[in-house]
Design an enzyme around this catalytic site. Structure first.
Site, short mmCIF file in Angstrom:
data_model
loop_
_atom_site.label_atom_id
_atom_site.label_comp_id
_atom_site.label_asym_id
_atom_site.label_seq_id
_atom_site.Cartn_x
_atom_site.Cartn_y
_atom_site.Cartn_z
N LYS A 83 3.58 1.69 -3.82
CA LYS A 83 2.23 0.65 -5.14
C LYS A 83 3.67 1.00 -6.55
O LYS A 83 3.72 -0.05 -7.39
CB LYS A 83 0.86 1.34 -5.15
CG LYS A 83 0.38 0.61 -4.57
CD LYS A 83 -0.86 0.54 -4.53
CE LYS A 83 -2.03 0.57 -3.33
NZ LYS A 83 -3.33 0.63 -3.42
N THR B 95 0.93 -0.93 0.46
CA THR B 95 -0.05 0.00 0.39
C THR B 95 0.69 1.48 0.47
O THR B 95 1.73 1.12 -0.29
CB THR B 95 -0.96 -0.02 0.99
OG1 THR B 95 -1.75 0.94 0.78
CG2 THR B 95 -0.93 0.31 2.56
N ALA C 162 -4.16 4.94 -7.70
CA ALA C 162 -6.09 4.41 -7.11
C ALA C 162 -7.07 5.36 -9.02
O ALA C 162 -7.02 4.05 -9.15
CB ALA C 162 -6.75 5.14 -6.05
N GLY D 117 -4.07 9.60 -8.99
CA GLY D 117 -2.97 9.33 -7.59
C GLY D 117 -3.13 8.18 -8.36
O GLY D 117 -3.72 7.59 -8.64
N ARG E 284 -6.42 18.77 -7.99
CA ARG E 284 -5.11 19.81 -7.25
C ARG E 284 -4.88 20.47 -8.00
O ARG E 284 -4.29 21.39 -8.79
CB ARG E 284 -5.20 19.33 -6.08
CG ARG E 284 -4.33 20.08 -5.62
CD ARG E 284 -4.25 19.80 -3.37
NE ARG E 284 -3.78 18.49 -3.67
CZ ARG E 284 -3.45 17.90 -2.55
NH1 ARG E 284 -3.54 18.80 -1.48
NH2 ARG E 284 -2.50 16.95 -2.70
N1 NAP Z 1 -11.10 1.14 -1.15
C1 NAP Z 1 -9.73 0.34 -1.53
O1 NAP Z 1 -9.72 -0.81 -1.64
C2 NAP Z 1 -8.85 1.59 -2.02
C3 NAP Z 1 -8.72 0.89 -2.92
C4 NAP Z 1 -7.00 1.68 -3.06
C5 NAP Z 1 -6.63 3.18 -2.46
N2 NAP Z 1 -7.79 3.00 -1.75
C6 NAP Z 1 -7.79 4.71 -1.26
O2 NAP Z 1 -8.14 5.81 -1.99
C7 NAP Z 1 -7.18 6.82 -2.12
C8 NAP Z 1 -6.34 7.11 -2.99
O3 NAP Z 1 -5.16 6.50 -2.49
P1 NAP Z 1 -3.75 6.53 -3.56
O4 NAP Z 1 -3.07 5.37 -3.80
O5 NAP Z 1 -4.42 6.85 -5.90
O6 NAP Z 1 -2.92 8.19 -3.54
P2 NAP Z 1 -2.26 8.50 -3.68
O7 NAP Z 1 -1.46 7.67 -5.21
O8 NAP Z 1 -1.40 9.00 -3.05
O9 NAP Z 1 -3.02 10.09 -4.95
C9 NAP Z 1 -3.69 10.50 -4.22
C10 NAP Z 1 -4.55 11.56 -4.88
O10 NAP Z 1 -5.81 12.40 -4.30
C11 NAP Z 1 -5.10 13.56 -4.32
N3 NAP Z 1 -5.20 14.07 -2.69
C12 NAP Z 1 -4.41 14.13 -2.02
N4 NAP Z 1 -4.72 15.23 -1.08
C13 NAP Z 1 -5.52 15.78 -1.52
C14 NAP Z 1 -6.03 17.18 -0.92
N5 NAP Z 1 -6.01 17.66 0.34
N6 NAP Z 1 -6.53 17.44 -1.29
C15 NAP Z 1 -6.88 17.31 -2.21
N7 NAP Z 1 -6.57 16.28 -3.65
C16 NAP Z 1 -6.17 15.36 -2.68
C17 NAP Z 1 -3.83 13.49 -5.29
O11 NAP Z 1 -3.67 15.14 -5.34
P3 NAP Z 1 -2.11 15.05 -6.26
O12 NAP Z 1 -1.82 14.85 -7.50
O13 NAP Z 1 -2.28 16.64 -6.14
O14 NAP Z 1 -1.06 15.64 -4.72
C18 NAP Z 1 -4.08 12.36 -5.68
O15 NAP Z 1 -4.26 12.79 -6.79
C19 NAP Z 1 -6.12 6.28 -0.33
O16 NAP Z 1 -7.69 7.28 0.65
C20 NAP Z 1 -6.69 5.01 -0.75
O17 NAP Z 1 -6.99 4.99 1.07
C21 NAP Z 1 -8.80 2.68 -1.28
#
Ligand code: NAP
Length: 281
Positions: free
Chosen positions: A69, A65, A133, A131, A155
């Site tokens: 990843k 995670t 996901a 990101g 963002r």
């Molecule tokens: N349900 C499930 O099975 C599952 C599976 C995978 C992931 N998830 C969840 O999905 C979420 C994202 O995971 P990820 O791996 O994609 O993370 P990541 O690669 O770090 O991407 C996060 C994304 O969210 C945006 N973001 C973060 N903080 C923000 C804020 N305060 N305001 C606006 N945009 C914001 C980021 O924007 P920037 O590009 O501008 O930084 C980026 O686009 C997590 O909460 C994770 O737990 C859930």
């Protein structure tokens, strides 16, 4: 410990919040499997050493995670086609000493929509976030026929462009949405998907209730809390909702099948989840 004992784990940072050990151990216990699953906090600079250690103990498999990843791909022996498309993995299987990487977020995301028999033909999709996901989400959506357009709001606009390029490479249309247009486009979107972590700490939703049509489907992949602000806004608007815990269970199911070549007992996994969250309403 006898020879058949298998150990699985999850690596990430932070890791305290992970529900994967509870879900997988519940499945192992129900099936009477001689397996266990633990969580390891692995900080950013420790990935290589940690994976070397997992090799030396001949771990049977592991989940990956945030924040590993993408970088985990530098430390595995093989990546399947889905991993190559997404550019990230969440599951590694030890196949005769070779570490093989998979991405079960892709089937994990799409199955709750397929179970609802969602029609994709001609629909406008909005994705919040760009990101890892979000990349898994668009790869999953590319397997469905007829999607008219994917509207991306993020963002960091460089990341929006990267995601739009992936969408186009997958053969779908993409538009990048500005902050000024996000509420208006949300109202016109048939499927709104949140892939940002917003909601985990009770933050305000990016989309207001008034910007959600009652005919839309709103899918928040954040799974804790179950009822995020976005899900609450969608319910207020009378829209259909898809919960993040559904994806969580489906991606865990897909990882379990890769590792053990059998179906896990979903009811046991659900029971352990709802015990922590309370039944969704
Ligand atoms: N349900 C499930 O099975 C599952 C599976 C995978 C992931 N998830 C969840 O999905 C979420 C994202 O995971 P990820 O791996 O994609 O993370 P990541 O690669 O770090 O991407 C996060 C994304 O969210 C945006 N973001 C973060 N903080 C923000 C804020 N305060 N305001 C606006 N945009 C914001 C980021 O924007 P920037 O590009 O501008 O930084 C980026 O686009 C997590 O909460 C994770 O737990 C859930």
């Amino acid at each position: 410990m006898n020879a058949d004992f298998k150990t699985y784990c999850i690596i990430g940072d932070p890791i305290d919040h992970s529900l994967s050990p509870a879900i997988h151990n519940a499945a192992f216990n129900t099936l009477g499997l001689n397996c266990s699953y633990i969580a390891f906090r692995v900080q950013e600079g420790q990935l290589k050493n940690s994976i070397d250690s997992l090799r030396s103990i001949n771990i049977a498999g592991f989940n990956v995670t945030m924040p590993h990843k993408v970088k985990v791909l530098n430390h595995v022996d093989r990546c399947d086609k889905t991993v190559q498309l997404v550019g990230a993995a969440n599951t590694v299987n030890n196949e005769k000493g070779k570490f093989c990487a998979y991405n079960t977020d892709v089937p994990g995301f799409i199955r709750p929509l397929r179970k609802r028999k969602i029609g994709f033909n001609g629909i406008e999709v909005m994705i919040l976030g760009a990101g890892g996901a979000a990349r898994a989400v668009v790869v999953a959506l590319s397997g469905e026929k007829g999607i008219a357009n994917i509207n991306i709001f993020n963002r960091n606009t460089d990341r929006s462009t990267d995601l739009a390029n992936l969408v186009k490479k997958l053969g779908l249309n993409a538009s990048i949405i500005s902050n000024d247009d996000v509420q208006k486009i949300a109202y016109k979107s048939d499927l709104i998907i949140n892939t940002t972590p917003l909601g985990m700490s009770n933050e305000k939703s990016l989309i207001k209730s008034a910007s959600i049509s009652k005919d839309s489907i709103v899918y928040d992949i954040v799974y804790m809390p179950i009822n995020t602000k976005l899900i609450e806004n969608a319910k207020t608007a009378g829209a259909q909702v898809v919960y993040g815990y559904e994806m969580l269970l489906e991606q865990a199911t897909a990882s379990f099948k890769i590792w053990l070549k059998m179906d896990p007992p979903i009811d046991s996994m659900k029971k352990v989840l709802f015990g922590m969250f309370g039944e969704p309403t």
